[in-house]
Write an enzyme that holds these catalytic residues in place. Structure first.
Site, PDB file in Angstrom:
ATOM      1  N   CYS A  82       0.800  -1.233   0.000  1.00  0.00           N
ATOM      2  CA  CYS A  82       0.000   0.000   0.000  1.00  0.00           C
ATOM      3  C   CYS A  82       0.835   1.287   0.000  1.00  0.00           C
ATOM      4  O   CYS A  82       0.854   2.007  -0.992  1.00  0.00           O
ATOM      5  CB  CYS A  82      -0.931  -0.001   1.204  1.00  0.00           C
ATOM      6  SG  CYS A  82      -2.108  -1.348   1.134  1.00  0.00           S
TER       7      CYS A  82
HETATM    8  N1  LIG Z   1      -2.953  -5.948   1.865  1.00  0.00           N
HETATM    9  C1  LIG Z   1      -3.407  -4.883   2.471  1.00  0.00           C
HETATM   10  O1  LIG Z   1      -3.095  -4.651   3.629  1.00  0.00           O
HETATM   11  C2  LIG Z   1      -4.364  -3.934   1.791  1.00  0.00           C
HETATM   12  C3  LIG Z   1      -5.031  -2.995   2.577  1.00  0.00           C
HETATM   13  C4  LIG Z   1      -5.934  -2.131   1.956  1.00  0.00           C
HETATM   14  C5  LIG Z   1      -6.103  -2.181   0.582  1.00  0.00           C
HETATM   15  N2  LIG Z   1      -5.426  -3.092  -0.171  1.00  0.00           N
HETATM   16  C6  LIG Z   1      -5.675  -3.098  -1.596  1.00  0.00           C
HETATM   17  O2  LIG Z   1      -6.485  -4.220  -1.917  1.00  0.00           O
HETATM   18  C7  LIG Z   1      -6.123  -4.744  -3.195  1.00  0.00           C
HETATM   19  C8  LIG Z   1      -5.724  -6.198  -3.073  1.00  0.00           C
HETATM   20  O3  LIG Z   1      -4.595  -6.279  -2.219  1.00  0.00           O
HETATM   21  P1  LIG Z   1      -4.131  -7.634  -1.552  1.00  0.00           P
HETATM   22  O4  LIG Z   1      -3.077  -7.270  -0.563  1.00  0.00           O
HETATM   23  O5  LIG Z   1      -5.305  -8.419  -1.096  1.00  0.00           O
HETATM   24  O6  LIG Z   1      -3.440  -8.368  -2.792  1.00  0.00           O
HETATM   25  P2  LIG Z   1      -3.055  -9.911  -2.924  1.00  0.00           P
HETATM   26  O7  LIG Z   1      -2.003 -10.005  -3.944  1.00  0.00           O
HETATM   27  O8  LIG Z   1      -2.831 -10.492  -1.567  1.00  0.00           O
HETATM   28  O9  LIG Z   1      -4.397 -10.582  -3.489  1.00  0.00           O
HETATM   29  C9  LIG Z   1      -4.920 -10.301  -4.716  1.00  0.00           C
HETATM   30  C10 LIG Z   1      -5.388 -11.588  -5.368  1.00  0.00           C
HETATM   31  O10 LIG Z   1      -5.959 -11.284  -6.637  1.00  0.00           O
HETATM   32  C11 LIG Z   1      -5.666 -12.367  -7.500  1.00  0.00           C
HETATM   33  N3  LIG Z   1      -5.847 -11.932  -8.879  1.00  0.00           N
HETATM   34  C12 LIG Z   1      -4.986 -11.282  -9.700  1.00  0.00           C
HETATM   35  N4  LIG Z   1      -5.554 -11.057 -10.894  1.00  0.00           N
HETATM   36  C13 LIG Z   1      -6.794 -11.551 -10.831  1.00  0.00           C
HETATM   37  C14 LIG Z   1      -7.856 -11.620 -11.755  1.00  0.00           C
HETATM   38  N5  LIG Z   1      -7.757 -11.083 -12.969  1.00  0.00           N
HETATM   39  N6  LIG Z   1      -8.991 -12.228 -11.369  1.00  0.00           N
HETATM   40  C15 LIG Z   1      -9.099 -12.761 -10.130  1.00  0.00           C
HETATM   41  N7  LIG Z   1      -8.130 -12.718  -9.214  1.00  0.00           N
HETATM   42  C16 LIG Z   1      -6.988 -12.127  -9.557  1.00  0.00           C
HETATM   43  C17 LIG Z   1      -4.259 -12.734  -7.142  1.00  0.00           C
HETATM   44  O11 LIG Z   1      -3.949 -14.061  -7.551  1.00  0.00           O
HETATM   45  C18 LIG Z   1      -4.283 -12.591  -5.619  1.00  0.00           C
HETATM   46  O12 LIG Z   1      -4.590 -13.796  -4.967  1.00  0.00           O
HETATM   47  C19 LIG Z   1      -5.020  -3.834  -3.711  1.00  0.00           C
HETATM   48  O13 LIG Z   1      -5.573  -2.813  -4.476  1.00  0.00           O
HETATM   49  C20 LIG Z   1      -4.451  -3.246  -2.447  1.00  0.00           C
HETATM   50  O14 LIG Z   1      -3.845  -1.999  -2.683  1.00  0.00           O
HETATM   51  C21 LIG Z   1      -4.573  -3.974   0.409  1.00  0.00           C
END
Ligand SMILES: NC(=O)c1ccc[n+]([C@@H]2O[C@H](COP(=O)([O-])OP(=O)(O)OC[C@H]3O[C@@H](n4cnc5c(N)ncnc54)[C@H](O)[C@@H]3O)[C@@H](O)[C@H]2O)c1
Length: 407
Positions: free
Chosen positions: A250
């Site tokens: 993030c």
């Molecule tokens: N991790 C955090 O603490 C956090 C906090 C707030 C916001 N976010 C935001 O949330 C979003 C996701 O973050 P995250 O940490 O969960 O990421 P992550 O990488 O842990 O998970 C995302 C998942 O999406 C999957 N993916 C990729 N392309 C895809 C597609 N076309 N169709 C279906 N699935 C697909 C990936 O395989 C992965 O498992 C990002 O925008 C991030 O900035 C994350």
């Protein structure tokens, strides 16, 4: 089904809903089918307690039967530090192929204001259904803080902005099932920018204290003593700790989504750029300090054995994305140091040809020990007690009066 998606799936399953968990990563889908979690905040027991209500699949077709679809795909930067919406566009296209009238779609991925309306809605409309009329569309930013236990999904207020008031109503009703407080804003853009403000606030304040840490180093003042003292002010001050830099998915990434978008409006978001610059400098500052300490002991960095404790970006999690620990490993290795690390949360770093080694092995004969990420369960005072040199980048040994040098 990552850090954001999996906890949401568990929360809705716990409320008795049938949850379809879609991910393109086959390994994650298979792990979920075996009842194994790969996210620290979700235990295998928590998965088991959902009573089989989470069905994991790689098939988007399964989404056709859902009432609500939450999109939580990564939103990284390209190598040129511009928004990379590739995965969001890909997921939206797949979703458009199966979208049904009457469904609610909520984007949770962090992104610049305008993404939901200008990028996602047009792709979903390729289904022949109109956003805001035939299906509901909203943005609701995720506030998960990996490793945090004092606030949960239920007790953390959730911001929601719908494309239309009806879209907002529907999203609010959905999240009210898993969150005690839902905060409505008037548009998806306001919700998108809310998330960016929260992250930019942190990034700028961390940069401020990191810049002061570098100044304190030159002035011979203990930054931790100053931060501890300033934190006694009961109002008008909020504590941020210095450290080796910013990591995770993030803070090093999200602010640049806004600076990119701002350029379209002839605005240079200077706070964002400056904070990014200072925070990116921190690993270099830390490595320069290692060089200085070794130099004082008449040792060159080339050939010195350096023990690193913790390589993930924050304590208690195994996420190494954008971790300053990796940058420090890269810089030290390029200077010829012999680096070994201990991190129970990160068993291996294949790109660096390194594996986590037992604490005693890593400390044995190390010329200097670096506390990069202070994971729970390690007695850092004891770990550095016998080391010839120790550099504590997290200030965890500052009260013990030990011999570790502080950042
Ligand atoms: N991790 C955090 O603490 C956090 C906090 C707030 C916001 N976010 C935001 O949330 C979003 C996701 O973050 P995250 O940490 O969960 O990421 P992550 O990488 O842990 O998970 C995302 C998942 O999406 C999957 N993916 C990729 N392309 C895809 C597609 N076309 N169709 C279906 N699935 C697909 C990936 O395989 C992965 O498992 C990002 O925008 C991030 O900035 C994350």
């Amino acid at each position: 089904m990552g850090y954001v998606g999996l906890p949401l799936a568990v929360a809705f399953a716990n409320e008795g809903h049938e949850v379809t968990a879609v991910d393109v990563d086959r390994r994650k889908v298979e792990a979920l089918r075996r009842g194994e979690s790969y996210v620290e905040d979700v235990s295998d027991e928590a998965l088991a307690q959902t009573g089989g209500r989470i069905q994991a699949t790689t098939r988007f077709a399964s989404l056709a039967k859902c009432d609500a679809i939450l999109v939580c795909v990564p939103t990284p930067l390209t190598p040129n530090r511009e928004p990379d919406l590739g995965m969001l566009v890909g997921a939206s296209r797949e979703l458009a192929g199966v979208l049904q009238a009457g469904q609610l779609v909520v984007l949770e991925s962090t992104t610049y204001p305008g993404t939901t309306r200008d990028r996602v809605a047009p792709i979903l409309s390729e289904s022949g259904l109109v956003a805001g009329e035939d299906f509901n569309l909203a943005f609701s930013p995720e506030r998960v803080d990996p490793g945090r236990t004092d606030f949960t999904m239920r007790t953390t207020p959730k911001v929601v902005g719908g494309l239309t008031p009806a879209c907002g109503d529907r999203a609010e009703a959905l999240y009210s099932e898993v969150c005690d407080t839902v905060v409505r804003v008037s548009t998806p853009e306001a919700a998108e920018l809310t998330k960016l403000l929260e992250n930019i606030f942190r990034s700028v304040n961390i940069a401020l204290v990191n810049e002061l840490a570098m100044l304190c180093d030159r002035m011979g003042i203990d930054i931790w003593e100053v931060v501890d003292a300033a934190s006694t002010k009961p109002y008008g001050f909020m504590r941020f700790d210095p450290g080796p830099g910013m990591g995770g998915h993030c803070l090093p990434v999200d602010p640049f989504y806004l600076s990119w978008r701002a350029r379209e409006f002839d605005m240079a978001t200077e706070f964002i750029e400056l904070a990014g610059k200072i925070n990116q400098q921190m690993p270099y500052h830390c490595v320069a300090k290692v060089e200085r300490l070794l130099n004082d002991a008449s040792k060159p960095i080339r050939g010195s054995k350096i023990a690193i404790l913790g390589v993930s970006y924050k304590a208690g999690v195994g996420d190494v994305r954008e971790s300053p620990g990796l940058k420090i490993v890269t810089l030290l290795t390029s200077l010829g140091a012999v680096v070994a690390y201990h991190d129970a949360f990160v068993p291996e770093l294949p790109e660096y040809d390194l594996r986590s080694r037992p604490l005693e092995d890593v400390l044995d004969k190390a010329d200097i020990v670096l506390i990069v990420t202070a994971h729970p369960g390690i007695d850092h005072d004891a770990a550095v007690a016998t080391a010839p040199l120790a550099l504590d980048l997290r200030g965890v040994t500052r009260r013990s009066g030990g011999h570790a040098i502080l950042l």
